[in-house]
Design a protein around this motif. Structure first.
Motif, PDB file in Angstrom:
ATOM      1  N   ILE A  22      42.069  -1.196   9.934  1.00 18.41           N
ATOM      2  CA  ILE A  22      41.270  -2.100  10.768  1.00 18.41           C
ATOM      3  C   ILE A  22      41.754  -3.540  10.624  1.00 18.41           C
ATOM      4  O   ILE A  22      41.901  -4.270  11.613  1.00 18.41           O
ATOM      5  N   GLU A  23      42.016  -3.948   9.380  1.00 20.81           N
ATOM      6  CA  GLU A  23      42.493  -5.318   9.149  1.00 20.81           C
ATOM      7  C   GLU A  23      43.888  -5.524   9.722  1.00 20.81           C
ATOM      8  O   GLU A  23      44.192  -6.589  10.264  1.00 20.81           O
ATOM      9  N   GLN A  25      45.197  -3.922  12.277  1.00 15.05           N
ATOM     10  CA  GLN A  25      45.128  -3.882  13.740  1.00 15.05           C
ATOM     11  C   GLN A  25      44.823  -5.261  14.329  1.00 15.05           C
ATOM     12  O   GLN A  25      45.307  -5.614  15.406  1.00 15.05           O
ATOM     13  N   LYS A  26      44.064  -6.047  13.601  1.00 16.90           N
ATOM     14  CA  LYS A  26      43.711  -7.394  14.075  1.00 16.90           C
ATOM     15  C   LYS A  26      44.930  -8.300  14.185  1.00 16.90           C
ATOM     16  O   LYS A  26      44.901  -9.309  14.905  1.00 16.90           O
ATOM     17  N   ILE A  47      35.478   4.389  11.468  1.00 17.58           N
ATOM     18  CA  ILE A  47      35.892   3.135  12.108  1.00 17.58           C
ATOM     19  C   ILE A  47      34.710   2.488  12.812  1.00 17.58           C
ATOM     20  O   ILE A  47      34.485   1.272  12.716  1.00 17.58           O
ATOM     21  N   SER A  52      34.203  -1.546  13.884  1.00 14.69           N
ATOM     22  CA  SER A  52      35.391  -1.703  14.709  1.00 14.69           C
ATOM     23  C   SER A  52      35.354  -0.715  15.874  1.00 14.69           C
ATOM     24  O   SER A  52      34.526   0.204  15.898  1.00 14.69           O
ATOM     25  N   ASP A  53      36.255  -0.909  16.819  1.00 10.77           N
ATOM     26  CA  ASP A  53      36.300  -0.075  18.016  1.00 10.77           C
ATOM     27  C   ASP A  53      37.323   1.052  17.833  1.00 10.77           C
ATOM     28  O   ASP A  53      38.525   0.785  17.718  1.00 10.77           O
ATOM     29  N   LYS A  56      40.778   1.348  19.737  1.00 11.13           N
ATOM     30  CA  LYS A  56      41.920   0.486  19.428  1.00 11.13           C
ATOM     31  C   LYS A  56      43.006   1.231  18.650  1.00 11.13           C
ATOM     32  O   LYS A  56      44.074   0.678  18.375  1.00 11.13           O
TER      33      LYS A  56
END
Length: 312
Positions: A22-23, A25-26, A47, A52-53, A56
């Protein structure tokens, strides 16, 4: 760009891996997608629970896990639906551009060598790691565990692999290459290093600067230090212990903080036909994030093509 990540590998999986993804992906652009290998339903749910989405990310349903204690070759063949086996299946078919895992190191090595295979001309792939320098930055040490016993010709190739990695992935111009040894003089060392020295000296594809002693490991003496996997693994584990010892002693220092494995994410297997990265078994979300970003950088640099060209 498709960056494959094993959700199930590692002591703190899947929670740590999902948070790290998640981190990471940003920090990626829209053309860069993380492909998660694990239990798809559970991963999507985790997720979403983390805020988070799930859309993604891309997913490959691979509900089985290869544990740290399983026999690598047997596990790869007997668990075709495991996250590592599926990862290499898609890497081989070029459906993903890289694959990384904090899981069974042996399974990652076996998967790399028997699925995507070694680049033509490469005798044996090597595992590389980052070693912090006293002033700033870091050097590359290889091999650190893939090949306990080596021949001089293999070390000569490791030097080229490490040099290409330092130059094209980390942007170090004309990297200085040293041979890890017990003295500065050309004739010093054991049978392996004595026989390797003239090969490195004659290799016009690298900037060989001679022997490097243990005391040179954290200095600016060399950007790439070459050794057999047995010696390299001992040196790596000793270096990793520095950070642990400073924490236990309550000693804070910026240099020792750079021994924290989290900063580097993982160790690439150099010499195979696709970017493959092995993470530490105790990888935290920060380490997983950096492993994904290293995968991205290796893909973007077209590093594999650089190796193919050098060994052609």
């Amino acid at each position: 760009m498709k960056i494959g990540l094993d959700v199930l590998g590692g002591d703190y999986a899947p929670e740590s891996n999902i948070k790290g993804a998640i981190e990471a992906q940003k920090l990626l652009d829209e053309s860069q997608r993380i492909v998660l290998f694990g239990d798809e339903h559970a991963t999507r749910k985790a997720i979403e629970a983390a805020g988070s989405d799930p859309s993604k990310f891309d997913y490959v349903h691979a509900p089985e896990n290869i544990s740290m204690h399983e026999h690598p070759t047997k596990a790869i063949t007997q668990k075709p639906n495991s996250s590592i086996a599926k990862g290499f299946e898609l890497l081989k078919s070029a459906e993903i551009d890289s694959f990384s895992s904090a899981g069974n190191t042996g399974a990652m090595l076996v998967g790399a060598m028997f699925s995507v295979k070694t680049i033509p001309g490469v005798l044996r792939p090597a595992i590389a790691t980052n070693v912090p320098k006293l002033k700033e930055g870091f050097g590359i040490l290889l091999d650190v565990g893939a090949n306990a016993d080596c021949k001089p010709e293999m070390l000569n190739q490791f030097a080229l692999l490490g040099s290409l990695y330092a130059e094209h992935v980390y942007g170090i111009p004309t990297p200085k290459v040293g041979l890890l040894n017990i003295g500065e003089e050309e004739e010093k060392g054991n049978n392996l290093t004595v026989a390797t020295y003239p090969l490195l000296k004659a290799n016009n594809k690298i900037n060989f600067i001679g022997n490097a002693e243990g005391r040179d490991l954290f200095s600016d003496h060399a950007d790439v230090i070459v050794c057999d996997g047995y010696t390299g693994n001992v040196a790596l584990k000793l270096a990793e212990s520095f950070y642990v010892v400073t924490l236990k002693k309550g000693f804070k220092d910026p240099f020792f903080d750079r021994f924290n494995y989290e900063r580097y994410g993982g160790s690439p297997i150099l010499g195979v036909n696709a970017p493959v990265i092995i993470g530490h078994g105790i990888s935290t979300p920060e380490a997983i994030k950096n492993m994904v970003l290293l995968s991205r950088d290796m893909i973007a640099s077209q590093f594999i093509e650089k190796i193919r060209s050098a060994f052609n």
